[in-house]
Design an enzyme around this catalytic site. Structure first.
Site, PDB file in Angstrom:
ATOM      1  N   ARG A 119       0.850  -1.197   0.000  1.00 15.86           N
ATOM      2  CA  ARG A 119       0.000   0.000   0.000  1.00 15.86           C
ATOM      3  C   ARG A 119       0.878   1.236   0.000  1.00 15.86           C
ATOM      4  NH1 ARG A 119      -2.821   0.629   4.756  1.00 15.86           N
ATOM      5  NH2 ARG A 119      -4.298   2.028   3.795  1.00 15.86           N
ATOM      6  N   LYS A 185       3.418  -7.005  12.079  1.00 22.49           N
ATOM      7  CA  LYS A 185       2.691  -7.303  10.850  1.00 22.49           C
ATOM      8  C   LYS A 185       3.284  -8.544  10.172  1.00 22.49           C
ATOM      9  CE  LYS A 185       1.639  -5.039   6.444  1.00 22.49           C
ATOM     10  NZ  LYS A 185       1.312  -3.780   5.804  1.00 22.49           N
ATOM     11  N   ARG A 321       0.094   5.053  19.472  1.00 23.28           N
ATOM     12  CA  ARG A 321       0.907   6.008  20.239  1.00 23.28           C
ATOM     13  C   ARG A 321       1.440   5.313  21.486  1.00 23.28           C
ATOM     14  NH1 ARG A 321      -1.810  10.948  21.857  1.00 23.28           N
ATOM     15  NH2 ARG A 321       0.033  12.089  21.270  1.00 23.28           N
TER      16      ARG A 321
END
Ligand code: BTN
Length: 326
Positions: A119, A185, A321
């Site tokens: 992406r 991931k 975060r």
């Protein structure tokens, strides 16, 4: 062309350079060059003192017959053309250019991609015989709006298949990332569509799944990543078995999505959502939105709680975060 004959010799047991030279009918320095070549391609070839060279992880080539034999009747019914390439630029590009020969969802697989695409214009690191590079070409005829939520639906189908295969810790990070064990991931989805906004749409669903990423290729990955091998324990991850398991979910699932829409699939998103309740930053073009994730809407938009108000976002990239220290 990959050196299948040398790989085959290295797959059995450690073998000396002398024996390799004899078996292949070449000189020892030619053997060494061919071994270097394979190492550059990502194959982890180690040496055992006094015994010779061996492959750290035996190679399992993609095998169309094996994959298809393990498909169940529902998946077989939806299957169109099945293509496997040794090397291709990108399975998504290939799926867009190849002529269609029969009805159904077409499968495009490659051992290696030389220009794998992720992406946001990123490259997708795609070494030989290591991972899964899969594109599915589907035809939809209800127009573009009917495809909203498709990438999340594909995520849910993949996550379901991976859990059933034994990866209990699989998760999804909105909108397109496959995670294992919380914060890394191991795969992603890239969907490309072409056609008339209100009618016929051809969609190419690209799926990259890291199965066994060779260490030296990992340097090219610009985000926290992992591969499935690290979570499989003693169990060997078979790409062929995994592909059958994925296709057994994806092929009937995509047909159901076309007929019934996304809502039943998206109702399972919370079972995999790795972002739920996390403080995140959403980057949407040049805009940045900070808030706490409340989940997704029925249409697949991200729900963020910002200054006491709930807002919905349809695209963007999330970073989690760090917790504030007090
Ligand atoms: C992402 O950035 O997370 C999406 C990655 C998608 C990679 C897959 S690999 C098979 C298909 N072919 C490509 O060139 N890209 C997709």
């Amino acid at each position: 062309m990959i050196d299948r004959s040398l790989l085959a010799l290295l797959s059995v047991e450690p073998i000396s350079g002398v024996l390799l030279a004899e078996r292949l009918g070449i000189s020892r320095s030619a053997v060494w060059k061919r071994i270097q070549h394979l190492r550059d391609a990502g194959f982890e070839i180690e040496t055992k003192s006094g015994q010779g060279y061996f492959l750290k992880h035996p190679v399992e080539w993609l095998d169309q017959q094996r994959i298809c034999n393990a498909l169940d009747a529902m998946a077989k019914k939806q299957l169109g053309d099945f293509h496997v390439a040794e090397q291709i630029d990108s399975t998504n590009s290939w799926a867009k250019s190849e002529t269609k020969r029969k009805a159904g969802i077409d499968v495009f697989l490659a051992e290696q991609q030389t220009a794998g695409r992720g992406r946001l214009g990123r490259q997708w690191v795609s070494p030989m015989a290591a991972n899964i590079y899969l594109s599915l070409r589907c035809h939809f005829n209800k127009g573009l709006p009917a495809l909203s939520g498709l990438s999340l639906v594909v995520g849910v189908l993949l996550a379901k298949a991976l859990r059933a295969y034994g990866f209990d810790d699989v998760g999804l990070k909105w909108p397109n990332d496959i995670y294992v064990s919380g914060n890394k991931k191991c795969g992603g989805i890239l969907i490309e569509v072409a056609g008339e906004a209100n009618a016929e749409i051809n969609a190419v669903i690209g799926i990259g799944l890291n199965v066994s990423m060779p260490a030296h290729f990992a340097n090219n990955i610009d985000q926290a990543w992992t591969d499935l091998r690290q979570y499989a324990g003693e169990k060997n991850v078979s790409r062929n078995q995994l592909l059958s398991a994925l296709l057994n979910e994806l092929l009937p699932g995509l047909k159901r999505f076309e007929d019934e829409g996304s809502s039943e699939f998206l109702s399972h998103w919370p079972e995999y959502d790795v972002l739920l309740d996390q403080e995140v930053k959403l980057l949407d073009g040049i805009h940045q939105h900070i808030g706490r994730v409340l989940g997704i809407t029925g249409q697949g938009a991200l729900r963020l709680l910002q200054d006491g108000a709930e807002r919905h976002y349809h695209s963007g990239e999330i970073s989690v975060r760090p917790l504030r220290t007090i």
